[in-house]
Design an enzyme around this catalytic site. Structure first.
Site, mmCIF file in Angstrom:
data_model
loop_
_atom_site.group_PDB
_atom_site.id
_atom_site.type_symbol
_atom_site.label_atom_id
_atom_site.label_comp_id
_atom_site.label_asym_id
_atom_site.label_seq_id
_atom_site.Cartn_x
_atom_site.Cartn_y
_atom_site.Cartn_z
ATOM 1 N N GLY A 111 5.040 3.702 0.444
ATOM 2 C CA GLY A 111 5.353 4.941 -0.257
ATOM 3 C C GLY A 111 5.540 4.711 -1.744
ATOM 4 O O GLY A 111 4.875 3.877 -2.349
ATOM 5 N N SER A 149 0.825 -1.201 0.000
ATOM 6 C CA SER A 149 0.000 0.000 0.000
ATOM 7 C C SER A 149 0.857 1.247 0.000
ATOM 8 O O SER A 149 2.033 1.215 0.363
ATOM 9 C CB SER A 149 -0.907 0.018 1.227
ATOM 10 O OG SER A 149 -0.140 0.380 2.360
ATOM 11 N N LYS A 150 0.224 2.317 -0.398
ATOM 12 C CA LYS A 150 0.911 3.605 -0.445
ATOM 13 C C LYS A 150 1.349 3.997 0.966
ATOM 14 O O LYS A 150 2.437 4.511 1.183
ATOM 15 C CB LYS A 150 -0.065 4.625 -1.022
ATOM 16 C CG LYS A 150 0.404 6.051 -0.969
ATOM 17 C CD LYS A 150 -0.657 6.946 -1.545
ATOM 18 C CE LYS A 150 -0.553 8.339 -0.971
ATOM 19 N NZ LYS A 150 -1.753 9.132 -1.167
ATOM 20 N N ARG A 151 0.456 3.728 1.919
ATOM 21 C CA ARG A 151 0.736 4.148 3.284
ATOM 22 C C ARG A 151 1.991 3.462 3.830
ATOM 23 O O ARG A 151 2.838 4.071 4.444
ATOM 24 C CB ARG A 151 -0.474 3.855 4.174
ATOM 25 C CG ARG A 151 -0.585 4.817 5.313
ATOM 26 C CD ARG A 151 -1.926 4.740 6.053
ATOM 27 N NE ARG A 151 -2.963 3.976 5.408
ATOM 28 C CZ ARG A 151 -3.442 2.823 5.879
ATOM 29 N NH1 ARG A 151 -2.962 2.317 6.977
ATOM 30 N NH2 ARG A 151 -4.398 2.183 5.247
#
Ligand code: GLU
Length: 494
Positions: free
Chosen positions: A252, A247-249
Site C-alpha cells: 500500500g 509493491s503497491k499491492r
C-alpha cells in the site's frame, strides 16, 4: 566520437511511484548525469485499463520532488502504437514473424496435453510452416490471427552480457515463438518497449531485475528488426523483510514516494538512501553529496543479491526502515539552514503554525530556533509536533508521560513554585540566558531544592518534554511572555 549516453525511465502508470521505481529512476538519472547523457522519461501507458492520469501526475510530481530532472519527454507509449504495429509488419515482410491462426481453444487443448504429460508447454509452431496461399485463404475467411516472432531454430542461444549479472545464455530451444501482436491488433508490451527504446536511441537499459527474463526475447526482437542492442543493466530488487517484492499491492502507501514526502523526508536523504540499497562502494561510505555520487557511482558496485527495505505493513503508525530515518536525521541536522528553511516552513504551514514574520523581521529568530531544536529530530514533521512549543502561543501543552512523572508529579510543590518563578521572570530586567540561570539557581536555593528540580520542572511545563536543548537557551528562545504564561498554568497540570 563516442556514442551519446541515452537512458530512460519507463514507468507504467498503473500505480504510484514507489521505492523500487524511484530507485530505477535515480540510477538512470545518475548515469545520465555522470556521462553528460540524456534521461528520457517514457510513460508506458498501453495498459489502458490500469493506467490513470492521476498516477501519471503522481509519478511526475514524485520525480520532481526527488530532484530528478529528465531531458526528454514525457513521451507516452500509447502515442506510438501505430509504429509498434508497423514494426511487426516489417517483421512479417522480412520473414522474421508469422501469422498464427491457432484458436484459444486449440492452444488450451495442447496446453492441457502438455500438463498431463508433465511437460512445459511451448507453442508447437504449427502455423510457422503455413504457405502464403494457406495464410491468404485463412485471412480471407476472416480467421483471427496473432503475430509471432520466429525464434531461430537449432542449437544456438541468445548470449549477452548484463552489466550487473554478467554473461547470460538462453538457448533458442527454450524460447517459444512468442506473440508480438494480439488477435485484436494490439502490439504486445515486449515489442512496444523494444521499438520505443530503438527509436529513442537508448544506449543503456537500466531497469529492475524482473526484466532480466524478458531480455533474451527482446534481444531477438532487436536483431530481427536490425536495431543496435543497448547495454543491459539489471538492478537487484528491493524486498520487504519477508522477502516479498515491494509493491503497491502488498504494501500500500507505505512504499509510495509521496508517503515519505508527507511524513517528513528530505528528498536528498531519500535519494542517498535509495542509491545505497543494492549498491556498495569500496569505502562503505553512507553519506554522499550529489557531486560525490557522480564521482564514485558505478555499475560495478551494484549487488546481484536483492536488498531489503524494512517496511512494516502491520504497524498502523508510520514505520519505515531505521536506516532511512537515520539518513534523514543526518541531513536534517547538517543541511545549511537556508536550505532547510522552506521545508520547515511547509511543515509549519500544514499545521497552521507558520507566521509571515518568520520570513521577515523574525527570520533570524526562526532560523536560530530551527537550529537549536533540530539536533534531536528525525523527520521534518518533528518541527510541527515536537517543535510546537517553540512556534505556538499554546499555554496548554501536551506533556510527555515521562516528563510528567519524573519532573512534575514527584515534586508537587512545583505547582506553587513555578507561578512564583513566573512573576520573577516577568520583572527580570535583562532576559538573558545568564540572568535567567542566576535567577533560577537563587530561586532553587530559596526554596531549598536542587537547581535540577526547578530546571527540569520548567522544561516540562514550557516544552512538555523530558529532554532537549539547554534550558536557558530554550527559555530565551520561547520568549518571556509565553514562558510566563505557561509557568502560571502549572497548577492545572497537577
Ligand atoms: N514499464 C516497465 C515497468 O514499469 C518498464 C520496463 C523496462 O524498463 O523495460 O516495469
Amino acid at each position: 566520437m563516442t556514442e551519446e549516453i541515452r537512458v530512460r525511465f519507463a514507468p507504467s502508470p498503473t500505480g504510484y511511484l514507489h521505492i523500487g521505481g524511484a530507485r530505477t529512476a535515480i540510477l538512470n538519472w545518475l548515469y545520465a548525469r555522470q556521462h553528460n547523457g540524456k534521461l528520457i522519461l517514457r510513460i508506458e501507458d498501453t495498459d489502458t485499463e490500469r493506467s490513470t492520469t492521476e498516477m501519471i501526475q503522481g509519478i511526475l510530481d514524485g520525480l520532481k520532488w526527488l530532484g530528478i530532472e529528465w531531458d526528454e519527454g514525457p513521451y507516452y507509449q500509447s502515442d506510438f502504437i501505430k509504429e509498434h504495429v508497423a514494426a511487426a509488419e516489417r517483421l512479417l515482410a522480412s520473414g522474421h514473424a508469422y501469422k498464427c491462426f491457432c484458436s484459444k481453444e486449440e492452444l488450451e487443448e495442447k496446453r492441457e496435453k502438455a500438463r498431463a504429460l508433465k511437460e512445459d508447454f511451448r507453442y508447437d509452431r504449427s502455423c510457422r510452416g503455413l504457405s502464403e496461399a494457406e495464410v491468404a485463404e485463412r485471412e480471407a475467411a476472416g480467421q483471427p490471427f496473432v503475430i509471432r516472432l520466429k525464434v531461430p531454430e537449432g542449437d544456438g542461444a541468445v548470449v549477452f552480457e548484463d552489466a550487473v549479472y554478467g554473461s547470460i545464455t538462453k538457448r533458442y530451444q527454450d524460447i517459444e515463438d512468442f506473440v508480438i501482436v494480439r488477435a485484436n491488433g494490439q502490439p504486445l508490451y515486449l515489442l512496444s518497449n523494444v521499438v520505443d527504446d530503438a527509436r529513442d536511441r537508448i544506449s543503456h537499459v537500466i531497469r529492475g531485475q524482473d526484466g532480466l527474463g524478458n531480455t533474451p526475447k527482446q534481444i531477438l526482437l532487436y536483431q530481427a528488426l536490425g536495431e543496435k542492442l543497448p547495454v543491459f543493466v539489471h538492478m537487484s530488487l528491493t524486498l520487504d523483510p519477508k522477502r516479498a517484492k515491494i509493491s503497491k499491492r502488498t504494501h500500500g502507501e507505505l512504499v509510495a514516494i509521496h508517503f515519505y514526502r508527507e511524513h517528513g523526508f528530505l528528498p536528498w536523504a531519500l535519494v542517498n538512501f535509495l542509491v545505497l540499497l543494492g549498491w556498495s562502494n569500496p569505502e562503505s561510505k553512507e553519506i554522499f553529496s550529489y557531486d560525490e555520487l557522480l564521482e564514485v557511482f558505478s555499475f560495478a558496485g551494484m549487488n546481484r543479491a536483492n536488498s531489503v527495505f524494512n517496511v512494516n505493513k502491520n504497524d498502523p503508525k508510520f514505520i519505515t526502515d531505521p536506516k532511512a530515518i537515520n539518513m534523514n536525521s543526518h541531513y536534517l541536522k547538517t543541511l545549511p539552514l537556508a536550505e532547510l528553511e522552506p521545508y520547515v516552513r511547509r511543515e509549519l504551514e500544514k499545521v497552521g503554525l507558520w507566521q509571515t514574520s518568520y520570513a521577515d523581521d523574525k527570520r533570524e529568530w526562526f532560523l536560530n530556533t530551527v537550529d537549536l531544536i533540530r539536533a534531536r529530530y528525525h523527520l521534518l514533521t518533528d518541527f510541527a509536533t515536537l517543535g510546537r512549543p517553540y512556534f505556538s502561543d499554546d499555554v496548554e501543552l501536551i506533556i510527555e508521560d515521562k516528563a510528567r512523572r519524573k519532573n512534575l508529579e514527584k515534586f508537587p510543590s512545583l505547582s506553587e513554585w513555578l507561578p512564583q518563578l513566573a512573576d520573577r521572570f516577568e520583572s527580570l530586567a535583562d532576559f538573558s540566558e545568564a540572568a535567567i540561570e542566576e535567577l533560577m539557581r537563587t530561586f532553587a536555593d530559596e526554596v531549598e531544592v536542587k537547581p535540577g528540580v526547578i530546571i527540569n520542572g520548567v522544561r516540562a511545563v514550557i516544552t512538555g518534554q523530558l529532554a532537549g536543548p539547554g534550558l536557558f537557551e530554550i527559555v530565551t528562545t520561547i520568549g518571556r511572555e509565553r514562558v510566563v504564561a505557561r509557568l502560571r498554568h502549572t497548577p492545572q497540570l497537577f
